[in-house]
Design an enzyme around this catalytic site. Structure first.
Site, PDB file in Angstrom:
ATOM      1  N   HIS A  75      36.966  36.563 -11.085  1.00  0.00           N
ATOM      2  CA  HIS A  75      38.095  37.472 -10.956  1.00  0.00           C
ATOM      3  C   HIS A  75      39.016  36.978  -9.850  1.00  0.00           C
ATOM      4  CE1 HIS A  75      39.672  41.662  -9.588  1.00  0.00           C
ATOM      5  NE2 HIS A  75      40.454  41.165 -10.540  1.00  0.00           N
ATOM      6  N   SER A  76      40.296  36.895 -10.138  1.00  0.00           N
ATOM      7  CA  SER A  76      41.344  36.652  -9.144  1.00  0.00           C
ATOM      8  C   SER A  76      41.060  35.387  -8.327  1.00  0.00           C
ATOM      9  CB  SER A  76      41.473  37.906  -8.265  1.00  0.00           C
ATOM     10  OG  SER A  76      42.706  37.940  -7.592  1.00  0.00           O
TER      11      SER A  76
END
Length: 237
Positions: A75-76
Site C-alpha cells: 500500500h502507498s
C-alpha cells in the site's frame, strides 16, 4: 485454493492497519501475514534506519517462515520496499499487487513523485522533528487520505499512526524488472485523492508497470473503510 498473502503497509502505519482486510482474507481460507516494518513500531528509534533495511525485513519475513507461492501486497509508500525485495524473493512469489501504491521509477524517490505542497510539508516536518521524521497532519489526513470516513473514525486512526522516517521518502530503489517473470497488478481506489488528479495522480504508476488499474471501492484508507470490498479485489486482481 488457499493462498498466502504478505501485506505491506504504507507510511505511518503498522501491521495493525491491515487487520480488517486480513480478517476477510482469513475467513475465505487464506494465510495472511501483516508485519509492522522497521521504524514503524510505536517508540522505534528511526535514526540509522534505511529503506534497504525495510526491504531486508520483508525478505526475512518470507524466508524465515519458509513461505512459497506468496502474493505480496503493498500500500502507498510500501511499493518501495516491496519492489526492492521482489528480485530476492522471485522464486517464492505468486504475484505482486500494488494498491494505490508508488511504483519506483529509475533514480526517483517518493519525494520526487509527490506534489510540491507535500514536499514542503515533509521537509518542514522532518526539520522540526529532532529525529528526521515526518508526522501526518490531521487536516491533511482528514481531507485527502481518509476522506471517505466519518470524523470520529478519522481521529481514532490518526491517533494510532507513528511518524515516518524521512529517509524512507528520499532514498531510491531499482525499478520493477518485468524480466523477473512475476505477475503484477495495480489496484486503485475509486475515491482515492491522496494524490491529486493530473500530473501527480495515481494512474501513472499503473502505466509504469504496463498494466491497467483495477478499480477498488473507497479512498486511500479503504483498509479501514471498505475492507470487505478491498479483500475481494485482492483475491481477483
Amino acid at each position: 485454493m488457499s493462498e498466502t498473502f504478505v501485506l505491506i503497509t504504507g507510511a505511518w502505519h503498522g501491521g495493525w492497519s491491515w487487520r480488517p482486510v486480513a480478517e476477510h482474507l482469513r475467513a475465505a481460507g487464506h494465510r495472511v501475514l501483516t508485519p509492522t516494518l522497521p521504524g514503524l513500531h510505536d517508540g522505534d528509534d528511526p535514526t540509522g534506519l534505511h529503506l534497504s533495511d525495510v526491504a531486508d525485513f520483508v525478505v526475512d519475513v518470507v524466508e524465515s517462515e519458509d513461505l512459497n507461492n506468496v502474493t505480496l501486497v503493498a500500500h502507498s509508500w510500501g511499493g518501495y520496499p516491496m519492489t526492492e525485495a521482489a528480485p530476492r524473493l522471485a522464486d517464492r512469489l505468486r504475484k505482486l499487487i500494488y494498491w494505490s501504491a508508488f511504483v519506483p521509477g529509475d533514480g526517483r524517490c517518493l519525494y520526487d513523485e509527490v506534489p510540491p505542497h507535500y514536499q514542503e510539508m515533509f521537509t518542514a516536518q522532518a526539520a522540526a522533528s529532532g529525529n528526521n521524521t515526518v508526522a501526518m497532519p490531521y487536516e491533511v489526513w482528514q481531507a485527502a487520505f481518509m476522506n471517505d470516513a466519518p470524523e470520529p473514525v478519522q481521529r481514532a486512526i490518526h491517533e494510532l499512526m507513528v511518524p515516518q522516517p524521512f529517509q524512507y521518502f528520499t532514498e531510491t530503489v531499482a525499478p520493477f524488472d518485468p524480466a523477473l517473470g512475476i505477475p503484477v497488478a495495480y489496484i486503485l481506489g475509486v475515491e482515492d485523492i491522496a494524490l491529486p488528479p493530473g500530473q501527480y495522480g495515481w494512474p501513472r504508476f499503473a502505466e509504469r508497470l504496463g498494466v491497467d488499474p483495477v478499480p477498488a471501492p473507497g479512498g486511500h484508507e479503504a483498509c479501514f473503510t471498505q475492507p470487505a470490498g478491498l479483500a475481494q479485489v485482492l483475491l481477483t486482481a
